[in-house]
Enzyme design. Structure first.
Site, PDB file in Angstrom:
ATOM      1  N   THR A   1       0.661  -1.361   0.260  1.00  0.00           N
ATOM      2  CA  THR A   1       0.418  -0.059  -0.141  1.00  0.00           C
ATOM      3  C   THR A   1       0.897   1.024  -0.355  1.00  0.00           C
ATOM      4  OG1 THR A   1      -0.521  -0.370   1.979  1.00  0.00           O
ATOM      5  CG2 THR A   1      -1.966  -1.097   0.820  1.00  0.00           C
TER       6      THR A   1
ATOM      7  N   SER B   1       3.524   3.479  -1.833  1.00  0.00           N
ATOM      8  CA  SER B   1       3.315   4.165  -3.399  1.00  0.00           C
ATOM      9  C   SER B   1       4.259   3.712  -4.046  1.00  0.00           C
ATOM     10  CB  SER B   1       4.111   5.966  -3.251  1.00  0.00           C
ATOM     11  OG  SER B   1       5.225   6.116  -2.664  1.00  0.00           O
TER      12      SER B   1
ATOM     13  N   LYS C   1      -3.975  -3.922   7.730  1.00  0.00           N
ATOM     14  CA  LYS C   1      -4.778  -3.143   5.958  1.00  0.00           C
ATOM     15  C   LYS C   1      -5.525  -4.447   5.963  1.00  0.00           C
ATOM     16  CE  LYS C   1      -3.596   0.949   4.765  1.00  0.00           C
ATOM     17  NZ  LYS C   1      -2.519   2.213   4.492  1.00  0.00           N
TER      18      LYS C   1
ATOM     19  N   ILE D   1      13.857  -5.037  -2.370  1.00  0.00           N
ATOM     20  CA  ILE D   1      14.698  -3.856  -2.902  1.00  0.00           C
ATOM     21  C   ILE D   1      14.512  -2.527  -2.144  1.00  0.00           C
ATOM     22  CG2 ILE D   1      13.163  -2.146  -5.004  1.00  0.00           C
ATOM     23  CD1 ILE D   1      13.503  -5.165  -5.976  1.00  0.00           C
ATOM     24  N   THR D   2      14.067  -2.720  -1.415  1.00  0.00           N
ATOM     25  CA  THR D   2      14.331  -1.125  -0.014  1.00  0.00           C
ATOM     26  C   THR D   2      16.073  -0.860  -0.003  1.00  0.00           C
ATOM     27  OG1 THR D   2      12.684  -2.111   1.323  1.00  0.00           O
ATOM     28  CG2 THR D   2      14.293   0.057   2.636  1.00  0.00           C
ATOM     29  N   GLU D   3      15.650   0.749  -0.369  1.00  0.00           N
ATOM     30  CA  GLU D   3      17.361   0.575  -0.427  1.00  0.00           C
ATOM     31  C   GLU D   3      17.197   1.835   1.100  1.00  0.00           C
ATOM     32  OE1 GLU D   3      18.179   3.801  -3.392  1.00  0.00           O
ATOM     33  OE2 GLU D   3      20.246   3.823  -2.127  1.00  0.00           O
TER      34      GLU D   3
ATOM     35  N   TYR E   1      20.046  -2.308 -16.650  1.00  0.00           N
ATOM     36  CA  TYR E   1      19.506  -2.177 -18.136  1.00  0.00           C
ATOM     37  C   TYR E   1      20.105  -2.096 -19.497  1.00  0.00           C
ATOM     38  CZ  TYR E   1      16.298  -0.910 -13.683  1.00  0.00           C
ATOM     39  OH  TYR E   1      15.536  -0.761 -12.761  1.00  0.00           O
TER      40      TYR E   1
ATOM     41  N   GLU F   1      31.196  -3.735  -9.249  1.00  0.00           N
ATOM     42  CA  GLU F   1      31.625  -2.688  -9.209  1.00  0.00           C
ATOM     43  C   GLU F   1      32.768  -3.025  -7.716  1.00  0.00           C
ATOM     44  OE1 GLU F   1      27.502  -0.796  -8.117  1.00  0.00           O
ATOM     45  OE2 GLU F   1      28.315  -0.837  -6.142  1.00  0.00           O
TER      46      GLU F   1
ATOM     47  N   HIS G   1      26.260   3.443  -3.585  1.00  0.00           N
ATOM     48  CA  HIS G   1      25.917   2.207  -3.273  1.00  0.00           C
ATOM     49  C   HIS G   1      26.997   1.979  -1.605  1.00  0.00           C
ATOM     50  CE1 HIS G   1      24.877  -0.039  -7.338  1.00  0.00           C
ATOM     51  NE2 HIS G   1      23.707   0.630  -6.597  1.00  0.00           N
TER      52      HIS G   1
END
Lengths: 292, 396
Positions: A17, A19, A43, A97-99, A160, A210, A248
């Site tokens: 929920t 964004s 929720k 995914i959280t940074e 990508y 990297e 990073h």
């Protein structure tokens, strides 16, 4: 064929929920991923986008929907808890995914997951995609094309770039996995490499690394002994100043360790072709394929 | 984030790490009060800047040494007066040096022996690692190179933490006597407690000393904190001293931009950290020098792009700007519009090369072409880098 995710993946979204969580839950579903549930504590009982049931806990989501993978968008201060909850619920694949998760939190998560049968990808990563079958993450789906090149990378947009170079030259991907830019993560370059090596649907591999740490060197040493599939690599950060964190959290050269030149040398010594320029990642792999 | 020595001392005191008494001063009068208050016969005055090599450093005024031993309150105040407001140049500051706004005045102790003791978050073992050596007071990199056998490494269990037996083991291996061992073990344990409690990525105590009176003290320390964890340590975050940071980086951090200043003349604006590093690399590969690392992130707004342009343009060394965007979730037409608005807002003094790829790329390129602005559009990474390098050479 592919690794870790395919048409049978049933995806839970933790933080659905929020964004970003909501936006990317829709993005994954629109790509064709079977998004079966969401979790937002407090929720439970509601639905997301009028179709996807929301639960209060990962345990309920697992029990009710049989989800076997989760995508975590929970904010950094609470993300470690979300990973542990998913593992405790028995969800096999956890993509975070959280940074910006504190390193000490990830240190504790890593030890807590040791010996468990689940796999963590990330955190601070773009996710994982098997083109044409399943997308878990924030990558733009359309740049990918089903095929037989496996892609492993710490970064998002640089991945990508590599994928787009492959697709534009007609080379599809079996699975693309972003392992994340943090110093302590769930799946390493080496772990991903082993999975691709065992996957009959993967015929060649691009490894993007990297500066910082020694994960690329470890993957190179293993590849030399065990991986017969053609490989190409690129290491970002040759021009990075020592001691500075380059975006990073894991991208830092400290005490002369973790330099780009050291990694490139280790890869080349293992017989892996290394692209000099990031514009040549796909071209380097294709040249290796043609020479093989 | 780095902190000053006097701030490190405050943390040590809070966590019970034994350290010589000392306080900061920003004026000569304050220095006099602090020195008098310490009531010690031997004092040390230390310039507070975020750079090593202070003792051997030189002030631009000609005064030598950013670390001075003093025998009286009066002398300490005089020395503080020669440091405060002056610029100290050390091998780590670069020729411009750093202005000293604060001095630390501490009691001076008589050292019997110096050691090196550090705890860092080691990615290889995915947990804390203690590194210690009998060779204190010198750079550990030098010891590692010349006398690797003098360095001991003790991995710490991520959830159990440093155990008392490990602290005793380290003390004995460093050569502390049976009588000294409890004090040494205690200081190791308290430093570890501080390391975890404050989300440090490194605490380096160099030197850790045993004094002639048998006390084990942390004399000087360097801290690094995990920036990701600062949200839960407002007291540590308050230690930030922006006077010690690159003003370009301070400006960028206000707009949540990930910026690191470099010495070249080709400014880079990129989305994503990996691609931003790769963009610097390809500039260098084609014979140019990057002026910065700049990651505007995956979800940069038009406002952020404008702020980013302002920072790049304000840098007088910059001769060309290279924008490299791989639009994924972020659409290229939105980025193009952001660039156009930014360029109109700031008026561009140097050539601008833009490479767009990904979602809505054709629309983005069309917007740039129709804007009538002097923007060179590149197809592909290689063309972008070669155009930027050529433009920078023409300007230089």
């Amino acid at each position: 064929m592919s690794i870790l995710v395919d048409k049978n993946t049933r995806l839970l979204v933790q933080g659905i929920t929020g964004s970003a969580g909501g936006f990317h839950a829709k993005g994954c579903r629109d790509y064709g991923t079977n998004v079966v549930a969401g979790v937002t504590p407090g929720k439970g009982g509601q639905t997301f986008d009028n179709t996807i049931p929301i639960f209060d806990t990962a345990h309920e989501a697992r029990h009710e929907t049989g989800c076997n993978a989760t995508m975590i968008f929970v904010p950094a201060p609470f993300a470690a808890d979300a990973i542990l909850e998913a593992a405790d619920a028995g969800i096999e694949l956890i993509v975070c995914i959280t940074e910006g998760i504190p390193v000490i939190d990830m240190m504790r998560v890593k030890i807590a997951l040791a010996g468990k049968s689940c796999r963590l990808i990330g955190p601070n990563c773009p996710g994982i995609i098997t083109p044409g079958a399943c997308k878990i993450g924030i990558m733009p789906g359309y740049i990918h094309k089903p095929g037989n090149v496996g892609v492993i990378s710490r970064s998002g947009t640089l991945t990508y770039e590599a994928v787009w170079q492959l697709t534009s030259r007609g080379y599809g991907q079996s699975t693309c996995i972003g392992i994340g830019g943090d110093p302590i993560n769930g799946t390493s370059h080496l772990d991903a490499l082993k999975l691709f090596n065992d996957d009959p649907g993967t015929e060649a591999i691009i490894l993007i690394g990297e500066i910082g740490g020694s994960a690329e060197e470890e993957a190179a040493a293993w590849a030399q002994q065990h991986c017969a599939k053609p490989m190409a690599a690129f290491i970002a950060g040759a021009t990075a100043p020592p001691g500075r964190r380059m975006g990073h959290a894991g991208a830092i050269v400290s005490g002369g360790q973790g330099t780009a030149s050291g990694k490139i040398e280790a890869l080349r010594n293992a017989g892996i072709a290394v692209a000099e320029s990031p514009a040549d990642m796909a071209a380097t792999l294709i040249a290796t394929l043609k020479a093989a | 984030m780095n902190i000053h020595e006097f701030q490190a001392k405050q943390l040590f005191e809070k966590y019970g790490v034994a350290t010589p008494k000392g306080f900061p001063a920003t004026t000569v009068a304050e220095a006099k009060d602090v020195a008098a208050g310490l009531g010690a016969s031997h004092l040390v005055v230390k310039a507070q800047i975020h750079a090593g090599g202070r003792g051997k450093g030189m002030f631009t005024s000609g005064f030598k040494g950013g670390v001075q031993l003093c025998d009286s309150t009066q002398q300490a105040a005089e020395v503080a007066g020669k440091m405060l407001g002056q610029t100290l140049v050390t091998h780590q500051t670069g020729p411009a040096g750093r202005v000293v706004n604060t001095v630390l005045i501490a009691e001076s102790v008589e050292i019997e022996k110096e050691f090196y003791f550090a705890i860092l978050m080691d990615r290889g073992i995915a947990g804390p690692l203690i590194i210690a050596s009998t060779e204190g007071g010198v750079e550990i990199e030098k010891v590692a190179e010349e006398m690797p056998h003098r360095i001991l490494r003790e991995p710490i269990h991520p959830t159990l933490g440093l155990q008392a037996y490990q602290a005793r083991k380290i003390a004995k291996r460093l050569g502390f006597t049976s009588a000294q061992m409890p004090k040494a073990a205690k200081i190791f344990l308290t430093i570890y407690e501080l390391f975890i409690a404050c989300d440090c990525s490194m605490v380096e105590v160099n030197p850790l000393v045993i004094t002639k009176t048998g006390d084990v003290l942390a004399l000087d320390a360097k801290f690094n904190f995990d920036d990701n964890a600062l949200f839960r340590h407002p007291d540590v975050a308050a230690f930030r001293d922006i006077a010690e940071e690159d003003p370009r980086e301070v400006e960028a951090s206000k707009s949540n931009l990930n910026y690191i200043g470099l010495d070249g003349n080709i400014a880079c604006l990129v989305n994503g950290a990996g691609l931003a590093m790769a963009t610097m690399d390809i500039v260098k590969y084609h014979g140019g020098e990057p002026a910065n690392f700049l990651d505007v992130g995956g979800g940069a707004t038009e406002q952020q792009v404008t702020e980013a342009f302002k920072i790049l343009i304000a840098d007088e060394k910059v001769k060309t700007i290279l924008v490299n965007i791989f639009g994924g979730i972020m659409r290229c037409d939105v980025i193009a519009q952001g660039i156009i608005n930014a360029v109109k807002a700031v008026s561009l003094p140097v050539p601008l090369v833009v490479r767009l790829e990904g979602t809505n790329v054709e629309l983005g390129k069309k917007l740039l072409a129709e804007s009538g602005l002097p923007i060179q559009t590149a197809n592909g990474l290689t063309e972008a880098a070669t155009l930027a390098v050529a433009a920078a050479k023409q300007q230089a």
